[in-house]
Structures are given as structure tokens and as C-alpha cells.
Write an enzyme that holds these catalytic residues in place. Structure first.
Site, PDB file in Angstrom:
ATOM      1  N   VAL A 101       0.848  -1.183   0.000  1.00 17.20           N
ATOM      2  CA  VAL A 101       0.000   0.000   0.000  1.00 17.20           C
ATOM      3  C   VAL A 101       0.887   1.238   0.000  1.00 17.20           C
ATOM      4  CG1 VAL A 101      -1.815   1.258   1.213  1.00 17.20           C
ATOM      5  CG2 VAL A 101      -1.801  -1.239   1.249  1.00 17.20           C
ATOM      6  N   ASP A 130     -13.354 -10.501   6.655  1.00 20.16           N
ATOM      7  CA  ASP A 130     -12.013 -10.356   7.213  1.00 20.16           C
ATOM      8  C   ASP A 130     -11.953  -9.191   8.200  1.00 20.16           C
ATOM      9  OD1 ASP A 130      -9.410 -11.181   7.586  1.00 20.16           O
ATOM     10  OD2 ASP A 130      -8.600 -10.042   5.898  1.00 20.16           O
TER      11      ASP A 130
END
Length: 742
Positions: A28, A136
Site C-alpha cells: 500500500v 475479514d
């Protein structure tokens, strides 16, 4: 964290500034759009780019992220799932993850814990209502932004109506926060799996460890499936709520909607505890160890997906298995009639409406015999989440929208005199058109299975009897033209509509329906009526721009309301949303877009219909939210509850105020107050001079927090405040004695 050797300089045209973290599936990066807006870009590792199974998963992640939106998620800005190395850019959310926060400072307690729980439950509700299962939820996928918690990373999410992708030989998820069915039968995972995961996450937030922690992921997974949770260290009031969420069978757990109701009923002082022998912050969040293990504390935000969203009905019925636990929760907490306000300002920042509760006595009058009331107006289809808007005339309130053409409600007690229903599927944002002294104008939507249906119609109803007077088919595309869904307007005793062919305006007497004039649109254009004070204007966009979904050069025309003759044509420099009039000038907020996505408003535009002069005044930054206008001031209310006031002549910011009303629309001017309200029925009254909070109320309906761009939900009749909320809920109270918060 600075970029490393081998990191790309840009992705998809976005220059990279820093590396936020790297996990097993991707890295990221922090980047900037061309306007300087920060975004987080998730770049999939090269080794997965050639894996067709993984590409399917990533496409599903992008699709899920685009479906999800709300005050507790963030928008997808751009994505390229088919690129040689796939990537997705989302709004950058600044703040530590829940895992980082607890590792640094220990477990949460009190109001901070309650606010986290409510915020995450609202996020989960919004996710489920668009048919997505996250799958998740874990501490490293929750970012604690200044505006409140945000759920991120939909990497293994799926649409509830799709089959789960089988990842052969791989366990997908994080065992301490997975549900039993996720470990045993992933194809059967549904929304209540997320409820289980959220409960484990709340236990972790309250104690610093999960309810099934063990010395290895394998033992943890075994305990999730076979053992009872360890909840001794969880504050008692919170335990009564999370315990039913942790039962092994999904059908025995509450839904996200039902969980939210339970959490809202909890008191602010939940207390807190740390398990004996444990050090705060020493956790077993497996994701913290391997997913984003090297996050930089100076730039800890991570991408959070989310865009367009539509609410769907959520169950409120209580399921048998956990009714006794609910009863215990209510008994232990000694709950009263109110619901505590969620602190929209985030952790440690109390919204300003919790600091000021002064209520000035309004100058308006109450109708004789008034008492606070609440009603639900049945619509044309029970399974469609209609929403109403109301106008007041004397002691009557006329409401309509969605499955209701119009209904008449007595302002004094909420009794309904009549209701005219609409059989078809509502169009988002299409509410009541307006009312005159003797006529109510609304929309009727055609049922798809009705062979006699003419199409969507504008309908006139007698204000006294509810009898239909006349109707006309409308083919307008106002949303594409003005950014607002307003296909017809009432001006005086005349109704201006767009004809069935969408190529001309038609003016009719509101009561008789007599056609007064027809005004054909300029060639190759589509137009929408725009009221501007006492004037009537038309805003037009070319067919080519509508087809391309890219409005660049709209044109404003003057229009004679008596004769329908076209006057001066005034070109605008960029797309704008009309918000009102100031001194005879039309006021718009200029839209700021990146690609096809609207990212907010960056300037105030004023149009003088007499001289044709157009003035564009930049704002100090791009503001996201819902625009509105009252008096000579423009307002933008953000999704997280912040309201900002601007001078339309100078673009100068007058004041900015954080409130607890997320996703509010407004304002509506009351007596010395500006009223904003959300779909949940929450209302806040602000002082026009400086934004000081005069009073605020708690939620009154179970709905989404509200979408950007929605029209005001409040109507004022003397001292009576009438509020339209989700699920066709309408309620009223005395502005001098608003419902107490908390």
C-alpha cells in the site's frame, strides 16, 4: 515510511509519496491526485498477477469496494483490476489501526469503547445492506480516523449473492477473528459470520486479547469451532451484547441491524478490564504480524473501500435464541427511553452538540392540543425502503416519496386523513414535488408488471379529500442535468413539469391540470426546472454530455413562468449543483470530479439572470457532503457530521461545526435556528451566526446515516418540528422542548 529501491515512482498516473505498508498479497502506497488529494493505492504483488484465481478475487474486491459506502468506510477513487500488475486507489484515511492503538495504549473502555462498537456496527450494517459480506474483520482492518472508526480492506469479501471463490489448500482469513463456519464451510459464509467476527474484535478492543486466543493459529481455530469464548475480562454490559454474537450457529446470532440496536441501548460508561496476567497491547492479532507488519506510525492510514450504496430493508424482529440475553442486557444497564449519541468527532473528541444543550424558547406557536407524535406511512410495496419528504400548510403536513404519492397528516397529533400510494419501484431522491393551498403534487412510479402503465407520472391530489385530480407522464433526466432529482417544481399556483418525450417543459394549473404553455428545449439538449427565489430558470445539458456521463458546460436559461418564453442563455464553466438564490442571483456549488467520480465541491458560482454575469469564487479546499442554503449562506454538511458555512459572494468560510448527525441534509430555517437531520431521524439545531449547537436529538428510526446530496428532511410549522426519517417514519416535536439526548 519512504519509498524503497525498486518501488515504482507512480501507479496509474498517481505519483507515489510513501510506502504505507506491505503484506502477503500487496503493498500500500500513499499517493496524490492531480488536485493534491491524498489517496492510498494497493498494488498487488507481481507473483499474483499471473494467477487467474487471484485476479478473480481482486476483481471481486474492487466490485465489493465500489458497492459499499457510508460514514464508516471510504470511497474507491480509481482501480485497474486488469492491469499487468493490478491496483486499486481509495480515499486515504489517516489514523492508527485498532491493532496499533491497543498495542500502544492498551484496551479501550467507557465512551471510547462504546463509540467504537456503534461505529463498527453501523459500518457492518451498511456493508450488508448492499449485499456484501466482508469476511475479514480484524483489528488491522479498522482505522481510527479523527472522524471515527473506518472498516478497510475488502480483499476477501464477496457479494452475498455470489458463490465463494474456492482457494484450494488455503485458509482465507485470520483465525482469531474468523467464525466457525468460515473455518469449516467457507461456501456457506453469510452476513452473520461478520457479526461473529465483529464480536471477537470488540472483545479484543475491550481486553487486549481475543475470546479464543491460544498458543498457535491451529489451536485458536480449534477453539473457535469447538470451545466457548473467554469473556471473563469483558465489561459486564458489553458482554451481554457480544455473547449472543459468538454462538456457533449463524442463525442464533443477531443481524448487524439488531446488534446495532443493542449497542445503542448501552450506557456510555461501559467500564473496562484487562485479563489477569496479560499486558495491555500484547495481542494475538495474526494480521498485525504478517499483513501490514511494517506500517509507519507517521502515516498509518490504509485504504478503505466504498462508493455508491442503496439501503435495503433490515430485520428488526428479535430471534428466539438471544431474547433472554437481550432482556438481561436491558436489566443490567437500566436503560431508559433515550439512546446515547455517538461521538462523531472520533476518540477523545466530543462533538460540539454534547457541550451545548441550551434551548432558546422559539417565538412560533403550537397548534391547540399538540403532543409529540410518530407515525409510519405504508407505501405501495412493503419490501421497498421508501423515504418521504414533507411540507406544512397550516395544521396539515403533506408528505410523499417512493411508494407514497402523498399523504395528509394532522400536525397536532399525527393522525392521517388520507394516503395515495404508488405501486412501482421508487426512484432514489424523487420525493414530494410541493403543495399549494388546495393541491398536493407528488410522483407516481409505474409497476413493472402493469401492461396499462404509462410511465412515471406527476400527480395532483386534492388537499382536502385526497382525490386524484390529474396526472401527466414525465420523462425528465434532472439528476444528469443539475445533480439533484427534481423533475417538477411548483411556482405559485402553477406546476412546471417535463413532458413524456423529455424535450419540453409543460406548465399546468396545479388544481385543474389545464395546460397553460409548452416550451420546447433548445435543440440537442435536456433541461430541468430550477427555482431561484421568485424567478424560474432552466438548466440544460447537451445530449452528448449526458450520454458520456460527463457534464462540462451546462447552460442556464431564463424562463418566463407566465408564458414559457425562453430568455437569456448563460453558460457555466463546469458542472454545478443549484442550492438556492441570493439577492436575485442563482447560487450553485461547482462540482469537483476526478475521472467520473464526484469528490466534492470546490467553488461557489453565482449567476445574475438579468445581466448574465457569472462569478466563480474558489473555496479554500474541496468539501465533500450535502449542500444546502438558507438565507444568504451556503452550507455543506459532511458525512461525518461536520457542518461548514460559506458566504456565497466571497467563498469565505464563516464557521465550521462538528455535530453528531452523520450524513445530515439541510438546512431548514426555524425560528433563530438551522435544522439538519439524517435518515436515522437525528436532528441538530445550530445557531446561524456561529454554528453553536442549540440542541440535538438521538436517532428515531433504523436507517442508513444518509447519502450525500439528499434533500432536507425537516419541515417547520410554527413551533412544531416535523422530521421524515427512514422507512416512511414521520415524527414531530415541540422545538421549545426537543427530545432529550441520551
Amino acid at each position: 515510511m519512504s519509498l524503497r529501491a525498486g518501488d515504482p515512482a507512480e501507479i496509474g498516473g498517481y505519483p507515489l509519496e510513501a510506502r504505507l505498508g506491505s503484506g502477503g498479497m500487496g503493498t500500500v502506497f500513499l499517493a496524490r491526485t492531480s488536485s493534491g488529494r491524498p489517496v492510498a493505492i494497493k498494488l498487488i504483488h507481481q507473483q499474483f498477477a499471473g494467477d487467474s484465481e487471484f485476479r478473480i478475487r481482486f476483481r471481486q474486491e474492487v466490485a465489493a469496494a465500489r458497492r459499499v459506502s457510508g460514514a464508516f468506510t471510504a470511497a474507491v477513487v480509481d482501480a485497474a483490476p486488469e492491469a499487468e500488475q493490478p491496483w486499486m486507489a481509495t480515499t486515504y484515511i489517516e489514523g492508527p489501526t485498532l491493532a496499533e492503538r491497543i498495542a500502544a495504549e492498551g484496551p479501550l473502555n467507557g465512551a471510547g469503547l462504546r463509540n467504537l462498537a456503534i461505529g463498527l456496527a453501523e459500518a457492518l450494517r451498511d456493508i450488508h445492506r448492499v449485499g456484501v459480506v466482508h469476511r475479514d474483520l480484524k483489528p488491522s482492518n479498522v482505522v481510527l480516523s479523527p472522524e471515527g472508526p473506518r472498516v478497510i480492506d475488502f480483499g476477501i469479501s464477496r457479494a452475498a449473492d455470489q458463490q465463494t471463490l474456492t482457494m484450494t489448500g488455503r485458509v482465507i482469513g485470520t483465525p482469531p477473528f474468523m467464525s466457525p463456519e468460515q473455518l469449516q464451510a467457507p461456501r456457506g459464509v453469510g452476513p452473520r459470520s461478520d457479526v461473529f467476527s465483529l464480536a471477537t474484535l470488540l472483545v479484543y478492543a475491550a481486553t487486549g486479547h481475543g475470546p479464543f486466543d491460544a498458543d498457535s493459529p491451529y489451536l485458536t481455530a480449534y477453539q473457535v469451532v469447538h470451545e466457548e469464548p473467554s469473556l471473563d475480562a469483558v465489561p459486564g454490559r458489553l458482554r451481554t451484547v457480544v455473547e449472543p454474537c459468538l454462538v456457533k450457529e449463524p442463525e442464533g446470532r443477531p443481524s448487524a441491524d439488531e446488534l446495532l440496536e443493542l449497542l445503542r441501548d448501552l450506557p456510555a460508561d461501559l467500564g473496562g478490564a484487562v485479563a489477569p496476567g496479560r499486558t495491555p497491547g500484547r495481542t494475538r492479532d495474526v494480521a498485525t504480524q504478517h499483513h501490514l507488519a511494517t506500517r509507519d506510525t507517521e502515516a498509518p492510514g490504509a485504504p478503505a473501500p466504498a462508493p455508491e450504496q442503496t439501503g435495503s430493508p433490515g430485520g428488526r424482529g428479535l430471534r428466539g435464541r438471544w431474547r433472554p440475553v437481550l432482556a438481561a442486557a436491558v436489566a443490567v444497564a437500566a436503560i431508559g427511553g433515550g439512546v446515547a449519541v455517538l461521538k462523531a468527532g472520533g476518540f477523545g473528541e466530543e462533538p460540539d452538540d454534547a457541550k451545548a444543550r441550551t434551548v432558546a424558547e422559539p417565538a412560533g406557536t403550537l397548534p391547540g392540543g399538540f403532543r409529540p407524535w410518530r407515525v409510519t406511512v405504508p407505501g405501495g410495496q412493503a419490501d421497498i425502503p421508501d423515504e418521504l419528504r414533507c411540507v406544512a400548510r397550516g395544521e396539515a403536513a403533506f408528505c410523499g416519496g417512493g411508494g407514497v404519492v402523498a399523504t395528509r397528516i394532522d400536525v397536532r397529533d399525527g393522525s392521517r386523513a388520507w394516503t395515495v400510494k404508488s405501486p412501482g419501484v421508487p426512484v432514489q431522491g424523487m420525493h414530494l414535488v410541493g403543495a399549494t393551498d388546495d393541491t398536493v403534487i407528488g410522483y407516481r412510479f409505474s409497476a413493472q408488471d402493469d401492461p396499462q402503465a404509462r410511465g412515471d407520472e406527476v400527480v395532483a391530489v386534492d388537499a382536502d379529500s385526497g382525490k386524484e385530480l390529474w396526472s401527466t407522464v414525465s420523462g425528465a433526466q434532472s439528476t444528469a442535468v443539475t445533480g439533484r432529482t427534481e423533475d417538477a417544481v411548483v411556482t405559485g399556483s402553477t406546476v412546471i413539469t417535463v413532458n413524456a418525450s423529455d424535450d419540453a417543459f409543460e406548465a399546468r394549473d396545479a388544481h385543474s391540470g389545464e395546460l397553460i404553455w409548452t416550451a420546447s428545449f433548445p435543440g440537442g439538449s435536456r433541461c430541468a426546472p430550477v427555482p431561484a427565489g421568485d424567478a424560474l430558470l432552466a438548466m440544460c445539458v447537451t445530449d452528448a454530455e449526458i450520454r458520456a456521463l460527463a457534464t462540462r458546460r451546462p447552460v442556464v436559461h431564463t424562463l418566463d413562468p407566465a408564458k414559457g418564453t425562453w430568455g437569456r442563455a448563460i453558460a457555466l464553466d463546469g458542472p454545478g449543483v443549484p442550492v438556492g438564490a441570493d439577492g436575485g442571483r442563482l447560487v450553485l456549488l461547482r462540482e469537483h470530479t476526478e475521472g467520473a467520480a464526484l469528490t466534492g465541491y470546490d467553488a461557489v458560482t453565482r449567476v445574475d439572470p438579468v445581466s448574465g454575469k457569472v462569478t466563480n469564487t474558489p473555496l479554500d479546499t474541496t468539501y465533500e457532503g450535502t449542500p444546502g442554503m438558507a438565507g444568504s449562506t451556503v452550507y455543506i454538511s459532511g458525512q461525518t457530521g461536520r457542518v461548514t458555512a460559506f458566504d456565497p459572494a466571497t467563498g469565505r468560510r464563516k464557521w465550521s461545526r462538528q455535530t453528531s448527525v452523520e450524513g445530515a441534509s439541510g438546512p431548514v430555517a426555524g425560528d433563530g435556528a438551522l435544522l439538519f437531520s439524517s435518515a436515522t431521524g437525528r436532528v441538530v439545531a445550530l445557531s446561524p451566526s456561529d454554528g453553536t449547537v442549540l440542541w440535538a436529538t438521538d436517532p428515531r428510526a433504523d436507517g442508513l446515516t444518509g447519502q450525500a446530496g439528499e434533500s432536507p428532511r425537516v419541515t417547520v410549522a410554527g413551533r412544531v418540528v416535523i422530521v421524515a426519517a427512514a422507512r416512511n417514519t414521520v415524527f414531530a416535536f415541540d422545538a421549545g422542548r426537543p427530545p432529550k439526548s441520551g
